[in-house]
Write a protein that holds these residues in place. Structure first.
Motif, mmCIF file in Angstrom:
data_model
loop_
_atom_site.group_PDB
_atom_site.id
_atom_site.type_symbol
_atom_site.label_atom_id
_atom_site.label_comp_id
_atom_site.label_asym_id
_atom_site.label_seq_id
_atom_site.Cartn_x
_atom_site.Cartn_y
_atom_site.Cartn_z
ATOM 1 N N UNK A 129 9.674 2.674 -6.680
ATOM 2 C CA UNK A 129 8.487 2.050 -6.093
ATOM 3 C C UNK A 129 8.007 0.881 -6.957
ATOM 4 N N UNK A 130 8.028 1.045 -8.269
ATOM 5 C CA UNK A 130 7.600 -0.047 -9.161
ATOM 6 C C UNK A 130 8.594 -1.202 -9.090
ATOM 7 N N UNK A 131 9.884 -0.900 -8.971
ATOM 8 C CA UNK A 131 10.897 -1.946 -8.822
ATOM 9 C C UNK A 131 10.641 -2.746 -7.538
ATOM 10 N N UNK A 132 10.283 -2.062 -6.463
ATOM 11 C CA UNK A 132 9.980 -2.739 -5.208
ATOM 12 C C UNK A 132 8.714 -3.583 -5.335
ATOM 13 N N UNK A 133 7.719 -3.071 -6.038
ATOM 14 C CA UNK A 133 6.499 -3.860 -6.270
ATOM 15 C C UNK A 133 6.831 -5.117 -7.068
ATOM 16 N N UNK A 153 4.198 10.371 -6.361
ATOM 17 C CA UNK A 153 5.541 10.875 -6.655
ATOM 18 C C UNK A 153 5.549 11.689 -7.939
ATOM 19 N N UNK A 154 6.202 12.825 -7.868
ATOM 20 C CA UNK A 154 6.332 13.656 -9.059
ATOM 21 C C UNK A 154 7.623 13.347 -9.809
ATOM 22 N N UNK A 155 8.587 12.767 -9.130
ATOM 23 C CA UNK A 155 9.854 12.418 -9.780
ATOM 24 C C UNK A 155 9.794 11.014 -10.362
ATOM 25 N N UNK A 156 10.247 10.887 -11.579
ATOM 26 C CA UNK A 156 10.266 9.597 -12.258
ATOM 27 C C UNK A 156 11.094 8.576 -11.482
ATOM 28 N N UNK A 157 12.215 9.000 -10.909
ATOM 29 C CA UNK A 157 13.086 8.088 -10.180
ATOM 30 C C UNK A 157 12.373 7.480 -8.978
ATOM 31 N N UNK A 158 11.552 8.274 -8.291
ATOM 32 C CA UNK A 158 10.803 7.768 -7.142
ATOM 33 C C UNK A 158 9.766 6.733 -7.582
ATOM 34 N N UNK A 159 9.068 7.028 -8.669
ATOM 35 C CA UNK A 159 8.087 6.067 -9.185
ATOM 36 C C UNK A 159 8.790 4.793 -9.637
ATOM 37 N N UNK A 160 9.930 4.938 -10.296
ATOM 38 C CA UNK A 160 10.684 3.785 -10.778
ATOM 39 C C UNK A 160 11.115 2.894 -9.607
ATOM 40 N N UNK A 208 0.825 -1.206 0.000
ATOM 41 C CA UNK A 208 0.000 0.000 0.000
ATOM 42 C C UNK A 208 0.859 1.255 0.000
ATOM 43 N N UNK A 209 1.927 1.256 0.788
ATOM 44 C CA UNK A 209 2.829 2.413 0.811
ATOM 45 C C UNK A 209 3.504 2.602 -0.542
ATOM 46 N N UNK A 210 3.897 1.509 -1.175
ATOM 47 C CA UNK A 210 4.515 1.605 -2.494
ATOM 48 C C UNK A 210 3.525 2.124 -3.525
ATOM 49 N N UNK A 211 2.283 1.677 -3.448
ATOM 50 C CA UNK A 211 1.248 2.181 -4.371
ATOM 51 C C UNK A 211 1.035 3.673 -4.165
#
Length: 103
Positions: A42-46, A33-40, A24-27
């Motif tokens: 989080x998706x890597x962790x998912x 997240x506004x930064x692509x690196x942060x989203x990347x 849930x925190x990763x979602x």
């Protein structure tokens, strides 16, 4: 004192988050997240959690992953993580292994 325990390698005092709480925190990170690196990240962790927690990732992250495919299509790395995550959720490796054994 808790800080010193963490630094010195002591036992954590609080309860560890469950897989569902972590997902849930990763979602939330993917969505806000506004930064692509942060989203990347989080998706890597998912992706790394998607094999162990297939149901949780599938139910909580599916909409976010589809949104990533639509909005971040210029970044091949995040697309790869999102597609791998979807693959892990949708495909059952046990069935694939049994299919290979039957051949």
């Amino acid at each position: 004192m808790n800080f010193l325990r963490g630094v010195m390698g002591g036992q954590p005092t609080g309860p560890q988050p469950t897989g569902a709480e972590t997902i849930q925190k990763l979602c939330d990170r993917v969505a806000s997240s506004t930064l692509l690196e942060d989203r990347r990240d989080a998706v890597r962790a998912l992706k790394s959690l998607s094999k162990k927690y297939r149901l949780e990732v599938g139910t909580m992250a599916m909409d976010h992953l589809v949104q990533i495919l639509q909005t971040d299509r210029s970044d091949t790395e995040i697309l790869g993580y999102a597609l791998d995550t979807l693959y892990n959720v949708v495909c059952n490796e046990e069935e694939e292994e049994q299919g290979k054994l039957n051949m």
